[in-house]
Design an enzyme around this catalytic site. Sequence first.
Site, mmCIF file in Angstrom:
data_model
loop_
_atom_site.group_PDB
_atom_site.id
_atom_site.type_symbol
_atom_site.label_atom_id
_atom_site.label_comp_id
_atom_site.label_asym_id
_atom_site.label_seq_id
_atom_site.Cartn_x
_atom_site.Cartn_y
_atom_site.Cartn_z
ATOM 1 N N ARG A 32 -8.338 -8.373 20.235
ATOM 2 C CA ARG A 32 -8.945 -9.247 19.219
ATOM 3 C C ARG A 32 -8.556 -10.705 19.453
ATOM 4 N NH1 ARG A 32 -7.060 -6.665 13.737
ATOM 5 N NH2 ARG A 32 -5.119 -6.702 14.919
ATOM 6 N N ASP A 77 -11.856 -9.889 13.715
ATOM 7 C CA ASP A 77 -11.634 -8.491 14.108
ATOM 8 C C ASP A 77 -12.733 -8.024 15.063
ATOM 9 O OD1 ASP A 77 -9.287 -8.054 12.671
ATOM 10 O OD2 ASP A 77 -10.383 -7.525 10.839
ATOM 11 N N ARG A 109 -9.704 -12.142 -0.686
ATOM 12 C CA ARG A 109 -10.208 -11.133 0.250
ATOM 13 C C ARG A 109 -9.193 -9.990 0.232
ATOM 14 N NH1 ARG A 109 -8.884 -9.673 5.407
ATOM 15 N NH2 ARG A 109 -10.508 -9.143 6.894
ATOM 16 N N ASP A 128 -7.603 -7.300 1.547
ATOM 17 C CA ASP A 128 -7.483 -6.792 2.917
ATOM 18 C C ASP A 128 -7.257 -5.277 2.942
ATOM 19 O OD1 ASP A 128 -7.023 -7.497 5.817
ATOM 20 O OD2 ASP A 128 -5.114 -6.524 5.377
ATOM 21 N N ASP A 166 0.525 -9.730 13.533
ATOM 22 C CA ASP A 166 -0.884 -9.352 13.365
ATOM 23 C C ASP A 166 -1.705 -10.531 12.835
ATOM 24 O OD1 ASP A 166 -3.172 -7.792 13.339
ATOM 25 O OD2 ASP A 166 -2.688 -6.788 11.443
ATOM 26 N N GLU A 202 -12.583 -6.091 1.638
ATOM 27 C CA GLU A 202 -12.631 -5.878 3.083
ATOM 28 C C GLU A 202 -12.562 -4.372 3.272
ATOM 29 O OE1 GLU A 202 -11.011 -5.737 7.387
ATOM 30 O OE2 GLU A 202 -9.728 -5.347 5.690
ATOM 31 N N HIS A 226 -0.107 -3.581 2.574
ATOM 32 C CA HIS A 226 1.199 -3.474 3.234
ATOM 33 C C HIS A 226 1.928 -4.802 3.186
ATOM 34 C CE1 HIS A 226 -2.166 -4.047 6.139
ATOM 35 N NE2 HIS A 226 -1.484 -5.139 6.404
HETATM 36 C C1 GLC Z 1 -7.672 -6.222 8.131
HETATM 37 C C2 GLC Z 1 -7.656 -7.512 8.922
HETATM 38 C C3 GLC Z 1 -7.118 -7.245 10.281
HETATM 39 C C4 GLC Z 1 -5.708 -6.685 10.150
HETATM 40 C C5 GLC Z 1 -5.680 -5.466 9.246
HETATM 41 C C6 GLC Z 1 -4.281 -5.110 8.858
HETATM 42 O O1 GLC Z 1 -8.532 -5.298 8.656
HETATM 43 O O2 GLC Z 1 -8.935 -8.066 8.968
HETATM 44 O O3 GLC Z 1 -7.121 -8.383 11.080
HETATM 45 O O4 GLC Z 1 -5.212 -6.348 11.413
HETATM 46 O O5 GLC Z 1 -6.372 -5.699 8.047
HETATM 47 O O6 GLC Z 1 -3.775 -6.060 7.966
#
Ligand code: GLC
Length: 627
Positions: A511, A389, A275, A277, A134, A319, A177
């Site tokens: 993406r 994203d 950040r 996430d 990812d 975020e 995670h």
């Molecule tokens: C956030 C990130 C994204 C990622 C998701 C899971 O939204 O910006 O790119 O896939 O988290 O970690």
Amino acid sequence: MHTGSGSAPKLSELAGHFEPAAAARFLQQGDTLHRALQQLYGDDANFAGWFEHLAHELAQAAAQRPANLKELDTARCAGPDWFLGQSVLAYCAYADRFGGSLLGVATRIPYLQELGVNVLHLLPFLRARAGDNDGGFAVSSFEEVQPSLGANEDLDRLTAELRRAGISLVADLVLNHVADDHEWAIAARAGDRSRQDFFHVLHDETSVHQAEQSLEEVFPGAAPGNFTYVPQMGGWVWTTFYPYQWDLNYANPQVFFQIAIAMLRLANRGVEIFRLDSAPFLWKRTGTTCRNLPEVHTVLAALRAIVEICAPAVLLMAEAIVPVQELGPYLGVGMPARRECHIAYHSSLMAASWASLVREDCTALRQVSAQTPPLPALAAWVTYVRCHDDIVWPVLQTDEAGAAAWLPDELRHVAAFLQGESASSYARGRASFGGGEPGALHGTNGMTAALVGLATASGADEYAAALQRMLLLYGLAMTFGGIPLIYMGDELGQGNDDSEQALRMSRLDSRWIQRPPMDTARLAQHRDPASAAGAVFTSLRSWIGLRQSQPALRADVPATVLSTAHAAVFGLGRGDRFVAYFNFSGQAQLARLPGRARWRDLRSQQSCTGLLPLDPWQMRWLTREPA
Ligand code: GLC
């Protein structure tokens, strides 16, 4: 959740473990920290001992902070509004695509300075899962830099060089995670019960079905469902995102402990902004959407108190890609006694600016602006146009109270236009994550240049029009109030990644079309306004320069939406001496300047009053002339 009072710890005794400056901060923040953690974990029989242990670790982390970062702490405590200035500008890039490696990124510092950047967000650079990960958001180790990007010492060198250049590094703290090859997940699979408790494991299919009833899918199509069966554990692990991203269980105090310490270690390596996430997903309660639960905010408030104690130079950035009505609390709106993040993406503003561009009607922008709450002191939005994203359309949909934002059909039209599905469209985006419920509206992908028509423009006029559209959107991000963020490649008008590899990866997750490597041929032309890339760079740069000269564009100057006669024209006042007008249509328009005052256009230096002409997709900045 524990609500009882419990016995207060002897903070003054615990403060004795800290060095003097940190001890003073612990005495100030310790109570806030204790209260937040007691709410979350107070029912645990070992809570008091656990809190003491945490305090010891915090004291150590604070003591281990290098001297130059302690100096930064002192400076930022004396001037905590450093991130609100009109010269603060952020840039976001993948380290490998921007510079090849962390040390390669260091060689790009002069370029960042030329653009006017002083905050650099490098997308995840810690060791990520082997294979699919990812884009680095499946973290295998919080302690180690991704080997292909360099060693831990390279991170130290990069942060030191950035700091010397006046640039603050933002790093992702992927705290919702970990990757399925993180040592916690490996141990859990091997049968370690204490590690299994780091995750949410459901042992029967009925519970999985029940939980799914109230959950949505973040990556329908690419990763349907929210649970992944792990045969070694004989159960289903909660995986909100990809099946290899195992959600952490924040109801377990050990998880909070480990993540807090991981954050402080990175802070001590010179990361200045985290950040956070996927922040809304941190807490789970079956029967809810498991987004934005009150406990999420308690976890964030505890992390904030920890930062204030151990590394007060550091900022937290949320975020939280949620409708604007739910965003305020992440910045402490409505909770005078509580502080959470310092900054947060304003994704509704971003989505509304695209919707307004396509519709040539600023209703969405006006609604989002009206719903945007005033922020407490020392908090700011991050305003942006594109990122790695998708543009997530549901952030604009009707809220529970029925305050109409945009209707699904209208948004579907916007998405179709940006995805080049209508004949008149100049845009070349792609729908994200198909495969959910039929007709469900998700998001749109594409680099800014591809969405505004720079990539499809044929001839100078079309190119100029597309460039105007791009400057209009970036102009709004620079005017609204907050930290504007440039996504790597946008400043050079770089289009979608159409390499074979990107196309292959984008079949599942589109993406990837907006994650191209830096186009070095374009980069070489960035100073030449006669080149395609240089035209974008030099015009964007000149607006950035102008912004730097305007104190009215500080993040903490109040913003007011101005009334305009035409739906396509958006007007924004900042303070009482600065106005901006944005023409979101392809036709010339007129806007009426406020009052009888005379206004001076900051670019042309012309003085004007009354009706202000606006070219197609033009933005104008004006200041009030003295009476
Ligand atoms: C956030 C990130 C994204 C990622 C998701 C899971 O939204 O910006 O790119 O896939 O988290 O970690």
